[in-house]
Motif scaffolding. Sequence first.
Motif, mmCIF file in Angstrom:
data_model
loop_
_atom_site.group_PDB
_atom_site.id
_atom_site.type_symbol
_atom_site.label_atom_id
_atom_site.label_comp_id
_atom_site.label_asym_id
_atom_site.label_seq_id
_atom_site.Cartn_x
_atom_site.Cartn_y
_atom_site.Cartn_z
ATOM 1 N N LEU A 55 3.335 1.659 -1.672
ATOM 2 C CA LEU A 55 4.660 2.549 -1.386
ATOM 3 C C LEU A 55 4.351 2.750 -0.116
ATOM 4 O O LEU A 55 5.398 3.679 0.691
ATOM 5 C CB LEU A 55 4.960 3.468 -2.264
ATOM 6 C CG LEU A 55 5.328 3.097 -3.712
ATOM 7 C CD1 LEU A 55 5.610 4.413 -4.582
ATOM 8 C CD2 LEU A 55 6.702 2.245 -3.762
ATOM 9 N N GLU A 56 3.376 2.821 0.625
ATOM 10 C CA GLU A 56 2.905 3.092 1.805
ATOM 11 C C GLU A 56 3.033 4.728 2.159
ATOM 12 O O GLU A 56 3.595 5.242 2.780
ATOM 13 C CB GLU A 56 3.601 2.402 3.061
ATOM 14 C CG GLU A 56 3.389 0.876 3.043
ATOM 15 C CD GLU A 56 4.096 0.303 4.116
ATOM 16 O OE1 GLU A 56 4.993 0.724 4.762
ATOM 17 O OE2 GLU A 56 3.706 -0.866 4.398
ATOM 18 N N MET A 57 2.401 5.632 1.080
ATOM 19 C CA MET A 57 2.665 6.820 1.076
ATOM 20 C C MET A 57 1.099 7.352 1.040
ATOM 21 O O MET A 57 0.222 6.836 0.615
ATOM 22 C CB MET A 57 3.242 7.407 -0.332
ATOM 23 C CG MET A 57 4.706 7.010 -0.494
ATOM 24 S SD MET A 57 5.303 7.655 -2.032
ATOM 25 C CE MET A 57 5.136 9.179 -1.832
ATOM 26 N N PRO A 58 1.103 8.560 1.453
ATOM 27 C CA PRO A 58 -0.388 9.167 1.437
ATOM 28 C C PRO A 58 -0.790 9.538 0.160
ATOM 29 O O PRO A 58 -0.042 10.033 -0.951
ATOM 30 C CB PRO A 58 -0.227 10.729 2.380
ATOM 31 C CG PRO A 58 1.183 10.881 2.091
ATOM 32 C CD PRO A 58 1.992 9.661 1.900
ATOM 33 N N LEU A 59 -2.316 9.486 0.001
ATOM 34 C CA LEU A 59 -2.547 9.674 -1.298
ATOM 35 C C LEU A 59 -3.245 11.242 -1.444
ATOM 36 O O LEU A 59 -4.016 11.757 -0.764
ATOM 37 C CB LEU A 59 -4.008 8.858 -1.483
ATOM 38 C CG LEU A 59 -4.722 9.236 -2.909
ATOM 39 C CD1 LEU A 59 -3.878 8.724 -4.106
ATOM 40 C CD2 LEU A 59 -5.797 8.150 -3.033
ATOM 41 N N ASP A 60 -2.576 12.125 -2.412
ATOM 42 C CA ASP A 60 -3.227 13.381 -2.729
ATOM 43 C C ASP A 60 -4.031 13.311 -3.896
ATOM 44 O O ASP A 60 -3.662 12.981 -4.952
ATOM 45 C CB ASP A 60 -2.070 14.152 -2.769
ATOM 46 C CG ASP A 60 -2.393 15.692 -3.008
ATOM 47 O OD1 ASP A 60 -3.575 16.237 -2.764
ATOM 48 O OD2 ASP A 60 -1.530 16.471 -3.832
ATOM 49 N N ARG B 229 -9.621 11.012 -14.417
ATOM 50 C CA ARG B 229 -9.470 11.308 -13.173
ATOM 51 C C ARG B 229 -10.056 10.048 -12.288
ATOM 52 O O ARG B 229 -9.017 9.868 -11.200
ATOM 53 C CB ARG B 229 -10.451 12.341 -12.834
ATOM 54 C CG ARG B 229 -10.460 12.840 -11.561
ATOM 55 C CD ARG B 229 -9.397 13.721 -11.321
ATOM 56 N NE ARG B 229 -9.088 14.323 -9.815
ATOM 57 C CZ ARG B 229 -8.040 14.706 -9.442
ATOM 58 N NH1 ARG B 229 -6.991 14.343 -9.883
ATOM 59 N NH2 ARG B 229 -8.131 14.866 -8.139
ATOM 60 N N LEU B 230 -10.942 9.497 -12.576
ATOM 61 C CA LEU B 230 -11.244 8.071 -11.852
ATOM 62 C C LEU B 230 -10.278 7.091 -12.026
ATOM 63 O O LEU B 230 -10.082 6.509 -11.097
ATOM 64 C CB LEU B 230 -12.605 7.613 -12.248
ATOM 65 C CG LEU B 230 -13.859 8.366 -11.841
ATOM 66 C CD1 LEU B 230 -15.153 7.985 -12.491
ATOM 67 C CD2 LEU B 230 -13.893 8.419 -10.513
ATOM 68 N N LEU B 231 -9.871 6.866 -13.266
ATOM 69 C CA LEU B 231 -8.763 5.850 -13.100
ATOM 70 C C LEU B 231 -7.381 6.315 -12.803
ATOM 71 O O LEU B 231 -6.704 5.157 -12.263
ATOM 72 C CB LEU B 231 -8.698 5.458 -14.887
ATOM 73 C CG LEU B 231 -9.739 4.807 -15.580
ATOM 74 C CD1 LEU B 231 -9.771 4.742 -17.061
ATOM 75 C CD2 LEU B 231 -10.122 3.474 -14.914
ATOM 76 N N SER B 232 -7.005 7.449 -12.660
ATOM 77 C CA SER B 232 -5.662 7.746 -12.294
ATOM 78 C C SER B 232 -5.852 7.638 -10.660
ATOM 79 O O SER B 232 -4.894 7.287 -10.195
ATOM 80 C CB SER B 232 -5.396 9.189 -12.713
ATOM 81 O OG SER B 232 -6.309 10.353 -12.371
ATOM 82 N N ALA B 233 -6.906 8.040 -10.016
ATOM 83 C CA ALA B 233 -7.265 8.088 -8.789
ATOM 84 C C ALA B 233 -7.067 6.683 -8.160
ATOM 85 O O ALA B 233 -6.370 6.262 -7.363
ATOM 86 C CB ALA B 233 -8.530 8.625 -8.243
ATOM 87 N N VAL B 234 -7.638 5.730 -9.108
ATOM 88 C CA VAL B 234 -7.480 4.175 -8.786
ATOM 89 C C VAL B 234 -6.261 3.635 -8.894
ATOM 90 O O VAL B 234 -5.621 3.111 -7.695
ATOM 91 C CB VAL B 234 -8.420 3.359 -9.523
ATOM 92 C CG1 VAL B 234 -8.305 1.963 -9.330
ATOM 93 C CG2 VAL B 234 -9.934 3.647 -9.239
ATOM 94 N N ALA B 235 -5.492 4.272 -9.879
ATOM 95 C CA ALA B 235 -4.012 3.824 -10.084
ATOM 96 C C ALA B 235 -3.094 4.312 -8.987
ATOM 97 O O ALA B 235 -2.238 3.643 -8.439
ATOM 98 C CB ALA B 235 -3.654 4.231 -11.511
ATOM 99 N N MET B 236 -3.431 5.558 -8.656
ATOM 100 C CA MET B 236 -2.658 6.343 -7.725
ATOM 101 C C MET B 236 -3.012 5.607 -6.304
ATOM 102 O O MET B 236 -1.947 5.597 -5.380
ATOM 103 C CB MET B 236 -2.725 7.728 -7.817
ATOM 104 C CG MET B 236 -2.293 8.445 -8.707
ATOM 105 S SD MET B 236 -0.372 8.123 -8.953
ATOM 106 C CE MET B 236 0.290 8.730 -7.598
ATOM 107 N N SER B 237 -3.963 5.280 -6.009
ATOM 108 C CA SER B 237 -4.618 4.436 -4.620
ATOM 109 C C SER B 237 -3.736 3.378 -4.448
ATOM 110 O O SER B 237 -3.135 3.075 -3.549
ATOM 111 C CB SER B 237 -5.909 4.214 -4.874
ATOM 112 O OG SER B 237 -6.378 3.569 -3.583
ATOM 113 N N VAL B 238 -3.702 2.362 -5.668
ATOM 114 C CA VAL B 238 -2.906 0.941 -5.497
ATOM 115 C C VAL B 238 -1.436 1.358 -5.283
ATOM 116 O O VAL B 238 -0.793 0.899 -4.728
ATOM 117 C CB VAL B 238 -3.038 0.365 -6.642
ATOM 118 C CG1 VAL B 238 -2.221 -0.835 -6.861
ATOM 119 C CG2 VAL B 238 -4.583 -0.135 -6.928
#
Length: 144
Positions: A97-102, A83-92
């Motif tokens: 892409l200048e999209m909101p993070l869910d 969960r932590l690693l996917s949150a970091v990857a999705m944040s980057v």
Amino acid sequence: MRANAVRIVGGIQLFLYLLAGFLFLLLFYQLLLAIDESLQESKYAIGVLRAMGMKRGQVTSLSVTEASANIIAATTIGFILGRLLSAVAMSVLTNLLEMPLDTSLNLSELLVVISISIFTVYLGTKISVTIMNKKKITAILKGD
């Protein structure tokens, strides 16, 4: 045009579901083999416990409890790290892409994964210990 796209996406989803099911069956079998191998390595300890007077049901209960505790700890740690690693990857990715993070969390999926893990460990441990319990204590202690 839209109907064609929906049909293609549906086909891709079906393929992914079938692939996930196939991989789940392979991992289920691999986990059963790993549990059996783990219990074979501790066969001498189980023989000593039985020689000291522990009943077969108690040995089974002990083995299932130990394996379940291990799988719950491993699943929890794996889920938290994933969960932590996917949150970091999705944040980057979302920043690029200048999209909101869910970052919503689906607890039902986590409960399903933990339930399947516990069931698999219970089944594998129960089968292996039942086979081992059919042997005589002396045969277990000799390593047969």
